[in-house]
Motif scaffolding. Structure first.
Motif, PDB file in Angstrom:
ATOM      1  N   ARG A   3     -21.756  55.399  53.899  1.00 44.62           N
ATOM      2  CA  ARG A   3     -20.996  55.953  52.765  1.00 44.62           C
ATOM      3  C   ARG A   3     -21.301  55.439  51.507  1.00 44.62           C
ATOM      4  N   HIS A  30     -13.146  56.693  43.895  1.00 44.19           N
ATOM      5  CA  HIS A  30     -13.416  57.122  45.594  1.00 44.19           C
ATOM      6  C   HIS A  30     -13.734  55.892  46.425  1.00 44.19           C
ATOM      7  N   GLU A 180     -24.840  60.386  51.733  1.00 45.25           N
ATOM      8  CA  GLU A 180     -24.742  60.853  52.932  1.00 45.25           C
ATOM      9  C   GLU A 180     -25.781  61.934  53.202  1.00 45.25           C
ATOM     10  N   GLU A 182     -27.201  64.103  50.938  1.00 46.65           N
ATOM     11  CA  GLU A 182     -27.247  64.829  50.163  1.00 46.65           C
ATOM     12  C   GLU A 182     -27.609  64.592  48.578  1.00 46.65           C
ATOM     13  N   GLN A 194     -18.922  64.478  42.161  1.00 46.24           N
ATOM     14  CA  GLN A 194     -17.580  64.186  42.386  1.00 46.24           C
ATOM     15  C   GLN A 194     -16.726  65.286  43.203  1.00 46.24           C
ATOM     16  N   ARG A 195     -17.184  66.287  43.060  1.00 50.01           N
ATOM     17  CA  ARG A 195     -16.757  67.184  44.183  1.00 50.01           C
ATOM     18  C   ARG A 195     -17.096  66.781  45.715  1.00 50.01           C
ATOM     19  N   ARG A 196     -18.133  66.563  45.764  1.00 49.98           N
ATOM     20  CA  ARG A 196     -18.715  66.112  47.156  1.00 49.98           C
ATOM     21  C   ARG A 196     -17.945  64.713  47.550  1.00 49.98           C
ATOM     22  N   SER A 198     -14.899  63.915  46.948  1.00 51.11           N
ATOM     23  CA  SER A 198     -13.545  64.468  47.104  1.00 51.11           C
ATOM     24  C   SER A 198     -13.420  65.135  48.322  1.00 51.11           C
ATOM     25  N   VAL A 199     -14.306  65.513  49.249  1.00 50.63           N
ATOM     26  CA  VAL A 199     -14.232  66.428  50.397  1.00 50.63           C
ATOM     27  C   VAL A 199     -13.735  65.307  51.407  1.00 50.63           C
TER      28      VAL A 199
END
Length: 199
Positions: A3, A30, A180, A182, A194-196, A198-199
């Motif tokens: 992670r 995060h 991970e 990506e 940031q969006r990634r 937050s998943v």
């Protein structure tokens, strides 16, 4: 699953400077770890078809300066788009950051990296000089003997391994963040990162 965020960059990259503090904030928000991975972008460009800045077309060089000014103003960051000591040899600071990451941990490497970026792009300091690097170690509360230690064969091997890992991962520009598996290229992709996260 790993992670941690893999953080590939070139020490004299202005784009890395513009994104560094925002990356730190994302890591904290995060609760993610980071792997600090300076790389030799001369090798990356050779493998990916990129060109070092002095070899790019004049139109591209001119637009780069425009974009640097735009982003610095947008982010409220001090930045001289044409600093006195640029282009700078990336190897001395990259090797030092690599050694600090190994010897003192990733938090220390992030702290030193931020100081190196600011020294080049905000403070008009020569990040390829031993004098500046020794000052930056002192300013970030790191042992000054790390400078001499960074010249060892083991540190060079780690730097080479970072570079090969970047090539193998498909990295072609700085900064690149990989989470991970990506990839996110560029400080202007931190919103997507940031969006990634937050998943």
């Amino acid at each position: 699953m790993n992670r941690a965020i893999d953080y590939y960059f070139s020490a004299p990259s202005p784009w890395t400077y513009l994104g560094h503090d925002r990356l730190l904030a994302l890591l904290a928000a995060h609760r993610r770890e980071v792997r600090v991975l300076p790389v030799d972008f001369n090798r990356v460009f050779a493998a990916s078809g990129g060109l070092p800045l002095p070899k790019r077309a004049p139109q591209r060089q001119a637009y780069r300066l425009l974009e640097l000014r735009r982003f610095a103003e947008h982010l409220g960051m001090a930045l001289n788009p044409e600093p006195k000591y640029f282009p700078a040899d990336a190897a001395p600071s990259s090797l030092l950051i690599t050694l600090v990451a190994h010897a003192d941990g990733m938090d220390a490497a992030m702290r030193l990296s931020g100081a190196v970026f600011a020294a080049c792009w905000r403070e008009e300091r020569d990040i390829a000089s031993d004098g500046t690097l020794a000052e930056l170690l002192d300013e970030t509360d790191l042992p000054t003997e790390r400078l001499a230690q960074s010249r060892g064969a083991e540190t060079q091997a780690r730097y080479d391994a970072h570079t090969q890992a970047a090539i193998d991962a498909g990295v072609f520009g700085a900064p690149t963040y990989i989470v991970e598996g990506e990839m996110f290229w560029g400080q202007d992709r931190l919103d997507f990162l940031q969006r990634r996260l937050s998943v």
